[in-house]
Motif scaffolding. Structure first.
Motif, PDB file in Angstrom:
ATOM      1  N   GLY A   1      26.567  27.840  49.367  1.00  0.00           N
ATOM      2  CA  GLY A   1      25.856  27.826  50.638  1.00  0.00           C
ATOM      3  C   GLY A   1      26.765  27.730  51.849  1.00  0.00           C
ATOM      4  N   ASP A   2      28.071  27.801  51.650  1.00  0.00           N
ATOM      5  CA  ASP A   2      28.982  27.758  52.800  1.00  0.00           C
ATOM      6  C   ASP A   2      29.115  29.159  53.386  1.00  0.00           C
ATOM      7  OD1 ASP A   2      30.590  29.017  50.965  1.00  0.00           O
ATOM      8  OD2 ASP A   2      31.808  27.262  50.556  1.00  0.00           O
ATOM      9  N   ASN A   3      30.050  29.335  54.291  1.00  0.00           N
ATOM     10  CA  ASN A   3      30.190  30.610  54.988  1.00  0.00           C
ATOM     11  C   ASN A   3      31.065  31.621  54.264  1.00  0.00           C
ATOM     12  OD1 ASN A   3      28.527  30.072  57.142  1.00  0.00           O
ATOM     13  ND2 ASN A   3      30.141  29.107  58.332  1.00  0.00           N
ATOM     14  N   GLU A   4      31.534  31.326  53.066  1.00  0.00           N
ATOM     15  CA  GLU A   4      32.408  32.262  52.371  1.00  0.00           C
ATOM     16  C   GLU A   4      31.654  33.496  51.898  1.00  0.00           C
ATOM     17  OE1 GLU A   4      34.507  30.370  49.199  1.00  0.00           O
ATOM     18  OE2 GLU A   4      35.900  29.400  50.551  1.00  0.00           O
ATOM     19  N   LEU A   5      32.301  34.646  52.095  1.00  0.00           N
ATOM     20  CA  LEU A   5      31.786  35.917  51.586  1.00  0.00           C
ATOM     21  C   LEU A   5      32.849  36.538  50.703  1.00  0.00           C
ATOM     22  CD1 LEU A   5      30.243  37.811  54.657  1.00  0.00           C
ATOM     23  CD2 LEU A   5      29.022  36.715  52.800  1.00  0.00           C
ATOM     24  N   THR A   6      32.423  37.177  49.638  1.00  0.00           N
ATOM     25  CA  THR A   6      33.316  37.976  48.821  1.00  0.00           C
ATOM     26  C   THR A   6      32.944  39.433  49.067  1.00  0.00           C
ATOM     27  OG1 THR A   6      33.415  36.239  47.152  1.00  0.00           O
ATOM     28  CG2 THR A   6      34.108  38.439  46.477  1.00  0.00           C
ATOM     29  N   LEU A   7      33.961  40.254  49.348  1.00  0.00           N
ATOM     30  CA  LEU A   7      33.742  41.664  49.647  1.00  0.00           C
ATOM     31  C   LEU A   7      34.422  42.536  48.596  1.00  0.00           C
ATOM     32  CD1 LEU A   7      34.729  41.655  53.430  1.00  0.00           C
ATOM     33  CD2 LEU A   7      32.431  41.434  52.484  1.00  0.00           C
ATOM     34  N   GLY A   8      33.754  43.605  48.224  1.00  0.00           N
ATOM     35  CA  GLY A   8      34.363  44.658  47.429  1.00  0.00           C
ATOM     36  C   GLY A   8      34.534  45.855  48.339  1.00  0.00           C
ATOM     37  N   MET A   9      35.752  46.365  48.446  1.00  0.00           N
ATOM     38  CA  MET A   9      36.019  47.431  49.413  1.00  0.00           C
ATOM     39  C   MET A   9      36.747  48.600  48.775  1.00  0.00           C
ATOM     40  SD  MET A   9      37.133  45.160  52.692  1.00  0.00           S
ATOM     41  CE  MET A   9      38.187  44.014  51.821  1.00  0.00           C
ATOM     42  N   LYS A  10      36.397  49.776  49.243  1.00  0.00           N
ATOM     43  CA  LYS A  10      37.082  51.012  48.865  1.00  0.00           C
ATOM     44  C   LYS A  10      38.119  51.307  49.940  1.00  0.00           C
ATOM     45  CE  LYS A  10      36.189  55.946  48.616  1.00  0.00           C
ATOM     46  NZ  LYS A  10      35.168  56.981  48.783  1.00  0.00           N
ATOM     47  N   ILE A  11      39.348  51.602  49.528  1.00  0.00           N
ATOM     48  CA  ILE A  11      40.398  51.954  50.475  1.00  0.00           C
ATOM     49  C   ILE A  11      40.258  53.437  50.802  1.00  0.00           C
ATOM     50  CG2 ILE A  11      42.871  52.073  50.912  1.00  0.00           C
ATOM     51  CD1 ILE A  11      43.166  49.864  48.746  1.00  0.00           C
ATOM     52  N   VAL A  12      40.163  53.742  52.093  1.00  0.00           N
ATOM     53  CA  VAL A  12      40.029  55.120  52.550  1.00  0.00           C
ATOM     54  C   VAL A  12      41.426  55.670  52.821  1.00  0.00           C
ATOM     55  CG1 VAL A  12      39.048  56.621  54.329  1.00  0.00           C
ATOM     56  CG2 VAL A  12      37.785  54.589  53.570  1.00  0.00           C
ATOM     57  N   ASN A  13      41.789  56.727  52.134  1.00  0.00           N
ATOM     58  CA  ASN A  13      43.113  57.349  52.295  1.00  0.00           C
ATOM     59  C   ASN A  13      44.240  56.320  52.275  1.00  0.00           C
ATOM     60  OD1 ASN A  13      41.989  59.974  52.588  1.00  0.00           O
ATOM     61  ND2 ASN A  13      41.520  59.499  54.718  1.00  0.00           N
ATOM     62  N   PRO A  14      44.498  55.694  51.131  1.00  0.00           N
ATOM     63  CA  PRO A  14      45.560  54.684  51.068  1.00  0.00           C
ATOM     64  C   PRO A  14      46.885  55.239  51.597  1.00  0.00           C
ATOM     65  CG  PRO A  14      44.381  54.831  48.984  1.00  0.00           C
ATOM     66  CD  PRO A  14      43.902  55.962  49.837  1.00  0.00           C
ATOM     67  N   PRO A  15      47.552  54.506  52.502  1.00  0.00           N
ATOM     68  CA  PRO A  15      48.816  54.997  53.054  1.00  0.00           C
ATOM     69  C   PRO A  15      49.926  54.965  52.009  1.00  0.00           C
ATOM     70  CG  PRO A  15      48.384  52.765  53.830  1.00  0.00           C
ATOM     71  CD  PRO A  15      47.166  53.203  53.050  1.00  0.00           C
ATOM     72  N   PRO A  16      50.968  55.773  52.219  1.00  0.00           N
ATOM     73  CA  PRO A  16      52.071  55.838  51.242  1.00  0.00           C
ATOM     74  C   PRO A  16      52.708  54.479  50.967  1.00  0.00           C
ATOM     75  CG  PRO A  16      52.310  57.562  52.903  1.00  0.00           C
ATOM     76  CD  PRO A  16      51.165  56.693  53.330  1.00  0.00           C
ATOM     77  N   GLU A  17      52.824  53.616  51.985  1.00  0.00           N
ATOM     78  CA  GLU A  17      53.451  52.308  51.768  1.00  0.00           C
ATOM     79  C   GLU A  17      52.606  51.430  50.843  1.00  0.00           C
ATOM     80  OE1 GLU A  17      51.532  52.087  55.931  1.00  0.00           O
ATOM     81  OE2 GLU A  17      52.712  53.546  54.830  1.00  0.00           O
ATOM     82  N   TYR A  18      51.282  51.588  50.887  1.00  0.00           N
ATOM     83  CA  TYR A  18      50.418  50.841  49.973  1.00  0.00           C
ATOM     84  C   TYR A  18      50.591  51.368  48.549  1.00  0.00           C
ATOM     85  CZ  TYR A  18      46.360  48.798  47.707  1.00  0.00           C
ATOM     86  OH  TYR A  18      45.549  48.112  46.843  1.00  0.00           O
ATOM     87  N   LYS A  19      50.614  52.686  48.399  1.00  0.00           N
ATOM     88  CA  LYS A  19      50.792  53.283  47.076  1.00  0.00           C
ATOM     89  C   LYS A  19      52.124  52.857  46.463  1.00  0.00           C
ATOM     90  CE  LYS A  19      47.939  57.342  47.943  1.00  0.00           C
ATOM     91  NZ  LYS A  19      47.937  58.807  48.039  1.00  0.00           N
ATOM     92  N   GLU A  20      53.168  52.839  47.284  1.00  0.00           N
ATOM     93  CA  GLU A  20      54.485  52.416  46.796  1.00  0.00           C
ATOM     94  C   GLU A  20      54.464  50.947  46.398  1.00  0.00           C
ATOM     95  OE1 GLU A  20      59.065  51.918  48.387  1.00  0.00           O
ATOM     96  OE2 GLU A  20      57.753  53.341  49.394  1.00  0.00           O
ATOM     97  N   TRP A  21      53.851  50.107  47.246  1.00  0.00           N
ATOM     98  CA  TRP A  21      53.750  48.679  46.947  1.00  0.00           C
ATOM     99  C   TRP A  21      52.987  48.466  45.637  1.00  0.00           C
ATOM    100  CZ3 TRP A  21      49.275  45.459  47.120  1.00  0.00           C
ATOM    101  CH2 TRP A  21      49.546  44.109  46.955  1.00  0.00           C
ATOM    102  N   MET A  22      51.883  49.196  45.453  1.00  0.00           N
ATOM    103  CA  MET A  22      51.101  49.073  44.222  1.00  0.00           C
ATOM    104  C   MET A  22      51.930  49.453  43.000  1.00  0.00           C
ATOM    105  SD  MET A  22      47.998  47.893  44.304  1.00  0.00           S
ATOM    106  CE  MET A  22      47.561  48.428  42.653  1.00  0.00           C
ATOM    107  N   SER A  23      52.726  50.498  43.118  1.00  0.00           N
ATOM    108  CA  SER A  23      53.530  50.930  41.971  1.00  0.00           C
ATOM    109  C   SER A  23      54.620  49.912  41.634  1.00  0.00           C
ATOM    110  CB  SER A  23      54.139  52.310  42.210  1.00  0.00           C
ATOM    111  OG  SER A  23      55.119  52.269  43.210  1.00  0.00           O
ATOM    112  N   ASN A  24      55.035  49.114  42.624  1.00  0.00           N
ATOM    113  CA  ASN A  24      56.069  48.106  42.395  1.00  0.00           C
ATOM    114  C   ASN A  24      55.511  46.703  42.192  1.00  0.00           C
ATOM    115  OD1 ASN A  24      58.183  49.989  42.736  1.00  0.00           O
ATOM    116  ND2 ASN A  24      58.031  49.783  44.955  1.00  0.00           N
ATOM    117  N   LEU A  25      54.199  46.572  42.260  1.00  0.00           N
ATOM    118  CA  LEU A  25      53.571  45.250  42.192  1.00  0.00           C
ATOM    119  C   LEU A  25      53.868  44.573  40.859  1.00  0.00           C
ATOM    120  CD1 LEU A  25      51.665  43.273  43.665  1.00  0.00           C
ATOM    121  CD2 LEU A  25      49.785  44.380  42.463  1.00  0.00           C
ATOM    122  N   SER A  26      54.274  43.328  40.981  1.00  0.00           N
ATOM    123  CA  SER A  26      54.483  42.533  39.772  1.00  0.00           C
ATOM    124  C   SER A  26      53.675  41.254  39.917  1.00  0.00           C
ATOM    125  CB  SER A  26      55.964  42.198  39.594  1.00  0.00           C
ATOM    126  OG  SER A  26      56.376  41.272  40.572  1.00  0.00           O
ATOM    127  N   GLY A  27      53.518  40.532  38.865  1.00  0.00           N
ATOM    128  CA  GLY A  27      52.761  39.283  38.883  1.00  0.00           C
ATOM    129  C   GLY A  27      53.386  38.222  39.768  1.00  0.00           C
TER     130      GLY A  27
END
Length: 117
Positions: A83-109
């Protein structure tokens, strides 16, 4: 069974949502090549700021200090059962930029994201 198109990676990343000149702090809970799950922990007066199909921006810094800005479309949202003000959102990325794609490919735990100031 999970019918997602992209594999999700669980993360804990500080980030900021910007919509219609308003900013909301929170955290990215999971990422994929095409979408993100986000928990808003800022005070929310009007949840219509986060209606499905609305376009918003999400900003975060990688551990290397690179700022990434994503243009996203809200796919769904849910309120915290507490009942607090927290919201959880599910979002689609529109045209992911190259830096995001690169970061995702290098993402580690062990990736750590710095809070945007």
């Amino acid at each position: 069974m999970d019918n997602r198109f992209y594999k999700r990676t669980q993360v804990q990343l500080n980030a900021r949502i910007i919509t219609e000149g308003k900013e909301f702090d929170g955290s990215i809970e999971n990422v994929s090549e095409g979408g993100i799950g986000y928990l808003i922990n800022s005070s929310i007066k009007d949840s219509t700021d986060f209606s499905p199909r609305k376009m918003i921006e999400v900003d975060f810094l990688t551990s290397a200090g690179e700022k990434i800005r994503l243009e996203c479309e809200i796919v769904w949202f849910s309120r915290s059962p507490a009942g607090d003000n927290e919201l959880t959102l599910g979002m689609k990325i529109v045209n992911p930029p190259p830096e995001y794609k690169e970061w995702m490919s290098n993402l580690s735990g062990n990736s750590i994201i710095k809070k945007i100031k």
